[in-house]
Motif scaffolding. Structure first.
Motif, short mmCIF file in Angstrom:
data_model
loop_
_atom_site.label_atom_id
_atom_site.label_comp_id
_atom_site.label_asym_id
_atom_site.label_seq_id
_atom_site.Cartn_x
_atom_site.Cartn_y
_atom_site.Cartn_z
N ASN A 188 13.45 -24.26 -12.90
CA ASN A 188 12.31 -23.95 -13.73
C ASN A 188 11.94 -22.47 -13.61
O ASN A 188 11.96 -21.91 -12.52
N PRO A 189 11.57 -21.82 -14.72
CA PRO A 189 11.17 -20.41 -14.66
C PRO A 189 9.93 -20.23 -13.78
O PRO A 189 9.06 -21.10 -13.72
N LYS A 190 9.88 -19.10 -13.10
CA LYS A 190 8.73 -18.76 -12.25
C LYS A 190 8.25 -17.37 -12.63
O LYS A 190 9.06 -16.49 -12.90
N GLY A 191 6.94 -17.18 -12.65
CA GLY A 191 6.36 -15.91 -13.08
C GLY A 191 6.24 -14.90 -11.96
O GLY A 191 5.33 -14.99 -11.12
N ALA A 192 7.17 -13.92 -11.94
CA ALA A 192 7.10 -12.85 -10.94
C ALA A 192 5.93 -11.93 -11.28
O ALA A 192 5.77 -11.51 -12.43
N MET A 193 5.12 -11.62 -10.29
CA MET A 193 3.92 -10.78 -10.49
C MET A 193 4.30 -9.31 -10.35
O MET A 193 4.58 -8.83 -9.25
N ILE A 194 4.29 -8.59 -11.47
CA ILE A 194 4.73 -7.19 -11.51
C ILE A 194 3.51 -6.29 -11.62
O ILE A 194 2.69 -6.43 -12.54
N THR A 195 3.39 -5.33 -10.70
CA THR A 195 2.27 -4.39 -10.72
C THR A 195 2.66 -3.12 -11.47
O THR A 195 3.83 -2.90 -11.80
N HIS A 196 1.66 -2.26 -11.72
CA HIS A 196 1.94 -0.96 -12.33
C HIS A 196 2.85 -0.14 -11.41
O HIS A 196 3.74 0.56 -11.87
N ARG A 197 2.63 -0.24 -10.10
CA ARG A 197 3.46 0.50 -9.15
C ARG A 197 4.90 0.01 -9.22
O ARG A 197 5.84 0.81 -9.22
N ASN A 198 5.10 -1.31 -9.23
CA ASN A 198 6.46 -1.86 -9.35
C ASN A 198 7.17 -1.27 -10.56
O ASN A 198 8.33 -0.83 -10.48
N THR A 199 6.47 -1.26 -11.70
CA THR A 199 7.09 -0.84 -12.96
C THR A 199 7.42 0.64 -12.96
O THR A 199 8.52 1.05 -13.33
N LEU A 200 6.46 1.46 -12.54
CA LEU A 200 6.69 2.90 -12.54
C LEU A 200 7.80 3.28 -11.57
O LEU A 200 8.61 4.17 -11.86
N ASN A 201 7.87 2.60 -10.43
CA ASN A 201 8.94 2.88 -9.49
C ASN A 201 10.29 2.53 -10.07
O ASN A 201 11.26 3.29 -9.95
N ASN A 202 10.37 1.38 -10.75
CA ASN A 202 11.64 0.98 -11.32
C ASN A 202 12.07 1.88 -12.46
O ASN A 202 13.25 2.18 -12.62
N LEU A 203 11.11 2.33 -13.26
CA LEU A 203 11.41 3.28 -14.32
C LEU A 203 11.95 4.59 -13.74
O LEU A 203 12.87 5.20 -14.29
N TRP A 426 19.78 -9.62 0.22
CA TRP A 426 18.34 -9.52 0.49
C TRP A 426 17.89 -8.09 0.19
O TRP A 426 18.61 -7.12 0.47
N ILE A 427 16.69 -7.95 -0.36
CA ILE A 427 16.21 -6.65 -0.84
C ILE A 427 14.79 -6.38 -0.34
O ILE A 427 13.95 -7.29 -0.28
N LYS A 428 14.54 -5.12 -0.04
CA LYS A 428 13.19 -4.66 0.31
C LYS A 428 12.94 -3.32 -0.37
O LYS A 428 13.80 -2.45 -0.35
N GLY A 429 11.77 -3.14 -1.00
CA GLY A 429 11.46 -1.87 -1.63
C GLY A 429 10.31 -1.98 -2.61
O GLY A 429 9.83 -3.08 -2.93
N PRO A 430 9.82 -0.84 -3.13
CA PRO A 430 8.63 -0.81 -3.99
C PRO A 430 8.81 -1.40 -5.37
O PRO A 430 7.83 -1.57 -6.09
N SER A 431 10.03 -1.73 -5.79
CA SER A 431 10.22 -2.40 -7.07
C SER A 431 10.13 -3.92 -6.97
O SER A 431 10.09 -4.62 -7.98
N VAL A 432 10.10 -4.43 -5.74
CA VAL A 432 10.04 -5.88 -5.54
C VAL A 432 8.66 -6.40 -5.91
O VAL A 432 7.63 -5.86 -5.50
N ALA A 433 8.63 -7.47 -6.71
CA ALA A 433 7.38 -8.05 -7.20
C ALA A 433 6.52 -8.57 -6.05
O ALA A 433 6.97 -8.66 -4.90
N GLN A 434 5.30 -8.95 -6.40
CA GLN A 434 4.33 -9.37 -5.39
C GLN A 434 4.41 -10.86 -5.07
O GLN A 434 3.62 -11.37 -4.27
N GLY A 435 5.36 -11.55 -5.68
CA GLY A 435 5.49 -12.98 -5.47
C GLY A 435 5.46 -13.69 -6.80
O GLY A 435 5.49 -13.07 -7.87
#
Length: 619
Positions: A188-203, A426-435
């Motif tokens: 089942n799909p799950k909603g990853a919580m993406i912040t402004h910081r996550n997005t700007l870092n990934n961009l 396994w990944i760790k970093g500022p682009s990782v969602a909040q859960g």
């Protein structure tokens, strides 16, 4: 190479939100065209400058604020031909301090159910769409209580004259920007919580990896990908505002129906950046003709991103062979790896560098060991190296993103794997969602993983792979892994073998999965047949060819082989095979079967529940 976006202040890395980012663009580059849309993938019918986008976003935000939507989750569902309207609504949510929840339009019953699922799971009260879609889908929306009770807002009926009513809002960098639902390919799909910081870092990661130049900004990009999901959303909609260049958009349906439209748009607009999943490049090989390709100029295409599903070395090779006469260069390919839970990108290949392809011993890989085979010798100049029954080609997905850590882990013992071993990524970093939204258990299991040494937390991706020289190689999905006689088999490897067994089998339209019987796992293959071949189909010949290839290339025996009707394989809206859903249909006997074969030596007991004795041949 450090990328410096044009039109932004010297401290651009400190921009806290997507609202501030667009406001800068609107002030410093008001008349620069950010987006164009192609009707039928060919005719330009609309565009947005940064100033126009800002005005529309403020007007929509003012309306949302007046309705009490600030701080609320807001559902966005737009026609595939209304990408510009979607983009304005997406930013309108940011401007209003609302959390956007994107979804496909309810084009069929499956997508209607997905829309209702997201509305319920995300607890939304408001929904944004166009007047045309709401009128067209009125009966479907009214048939589901949750959708019927939403406060529907037709954003194309909101006048930009209302933009002055916007109450200025600047989100904190840690504030949620949107929920990005996983594809649902393994559950089942799950909603990853993406912040402004996550997005700007990934961009920033995307821009740095792509090493954008002024020429790239002028040529811009082409996006046919669904803007409701991560790759099209971040790589298309948001990247234009970040880089200050334009993106030309078209409907994904227009591309799939006629793939040459994508290539002609690249040629027409001299685009430098565009991409898609592996199947998109394969479609451009199989579903275009020399006559259609005539006149193409792909010389400007310098960043061809290939990601979102297993990357085929054979597809890369064939695409270069097919389109080199039209200016496409092998080094333009940029294989990538990412997922919803990391905003989108984890790794991306270096620009102007040919893809890295490892040829590995199949037997060793099956046992989780990376054993490379030397290639490109004086007697073997083939590139990429070709997969055989003893060997497996694995494409590198690029370098690990800046400020991120990727480790390879034994998923059972939580120990780090050695450099020559396959394990879970396994990944760790500022682009990782909040859960995940409202999924405490799943969030804990997925986003709060620790090694046996206590080091963490890490995101568990569920993907299997290895790292060599900082290059990420993805070999499969942990949940999809099939274990036969104590050996691990990746389903996409088996699927690739099956679809090539006979010309009547549809590429990219089959599923391989395991079923349990008497305490052991057994292989089942469900594969679509081309509609044009049904009249003269010799099913026994096709099934025998599949069995022969499975034996020769994988040393496995199938429990069941099911030939199914065209278009019947369960897929996510973005085209990923839903193997778990296909397995469920197999077990409940609801597959759209043309012909089925079952192995009498291993199948007897399970056939009762699967109802596969009827009309099935047994040998």
């Amino acid at each position: 190479m450090d990328f410096n976006p044009v039109g932004l202040p010297s401290d651009w890395k400190q921009i806290p939100s997507l609202v501030d980012l667009l406001r800068y663009r609107a002030q410093d580059q008001p008349d620069v065209c950010a987006y164009r849309f192609l009707k039928d993938g060919e005719k330009e019918v609309g565009s947005l400058t940064f100033e126009m986008l800002d005005n529309q976003a403020r007007a929509i935000a003012a309306h949302l604020q007046s309705r009490g939507a600030t701080g609320q989750n807001v559902l966005l569902t737009y026609p595939l031909t209304s990408t510009l309207e979607f983009t304005a609504a997406f930013f309108g949510c940011f401007y209003a301090g609302a959390i956007a929840v994107t979804a496909w339009p309810p084009l069929n019953q499956t997508l209607l159910s997905e829309l209702a699922f997201k509305a319920t799971d995300a607890e939304v009260r408001f929904a944004l769409t166009t007047q045309a879609l709401r009128v067209k889908s009125h009966q479907q929306l009214a048939s589901i209580p949750k959708l019927a009770e939403l406060n529907w807002i037709e954003t194309d009926q909101i006048s930009t004259r209302d933009s002055h009513a916007w109450k200025v809002f600047h989100p904190e960098t840690s504030q949620l920007a949107y929920l990005q639902y996983s594809s649902g390919s393994t559950g089942n799909p799950k909603g990853a919580m993406i912040t402004h910081r996550n997005t700007l870092n990934n961009l920033s990661l995307l821009s740095t990896a792509c090493e954008y130049t002024e020429a790239d900004r002028h040529g811009g990009g082409i996006c046919w990908l669904p803007v409701f999901h991560d790759m099209g959303l971040v790589g298309g909609v948001l990247q234009a505002v970040y880089t200050g260049g334009q993106v030309v958009m078209m409907s994904p349906v227009d591309f799939i129906l006629k793939p040459i439209r994508w290539l002609k748009a690249i040629s027409r607009y001299h685009a430098s950046t565009t991409g898609g999943p592996n199947f998109a490049f394969d479609l451009c090989i199989r579903k275009t003709t020399p006559q259609q390709r005539s006149g193409l100029d792909l010389g400007s295409w310098s960043i061809a991103i290939n990601g979102a599903e297993p990357i085929s070395a054979e597809t890369l090779k064939n695409f270069v062979k097919t389109y080199a006469p039209y200016g496409f260069r092998q080094e333009a390919f940029c294989p990538a790896y990412g997922m919803s839970e990391t905003t989108v990108m984890v790794s991306l290949s270096k620009r102007k560098t040919p893809p890295i392809v490892q040829l590995l011993e199949q037997e060793a890989l099956t046992n989780g060991v990376v054993q490379p085979i030397p290639t490109r010798t004086e007697t073997d100049q083939s590139y990429p190296p070709r997969t055989t029954s003893e060997h497996r080609s694995v494409v590198g997905c690029g370098q690990i993103g800046e400020n991120h850590t990727i480790i390879i882990v034994n998923p059972e013992t939580k120990q780090r794997r050695q450099a020559n071993q396959v394990g879970e990524i396994w990944i760790k970093g500022p682009s990782v969602a909040q859960g995940y939204w409202n999924r405490l258990k799943e969030t804990e299991e997925t986003f709060n993983a620790h090694l046996n040494t206590g080091e963490g937390p890490f995101l568990r991706t569920g993907d299997l792979g290895f790292i060599q020289n900082n290059e990420v190689f993805v070999t499969g999905r942990l949940k999809d892994m099939i274990i036969l006689w104590g050996r691990n088999h990746y389903p996409h490897h088996i699927e690739a073998t099956v679809e090539k067994s006979h010309p009547c089998l549809r590429p990219g339209c089959g599923a391989a999965f395991g079923v349990e019987f008497n305490g052991a796992e057994h292989l089942v293959v469900a594969q679509e047949v081309e509609s044009r071949d049904l009249r003269n189909l010799k099913a026994d010949v096709v099934i025998q060819a599949i069995r022969q290839n499975l034996a020769e290339r994988h040393a496995v025996e199938a429990h069941s082989i099911v030939l199914t009707r065209s278009g019947s394989t369960p897929k996510t809206p973005t085209g990923k095979i839903q193997r778990s859903a296909c397995r469920a249909q197999f077990l409940e006997g609801s597959l759209k079967v043309i012909e089925r074969w079952t192995n009498s030596r291993i199948a007897e007991g399970i056939l009762v529940s699967a109802d596969l004795n009827t009309n099935g041949s047994v040998s």
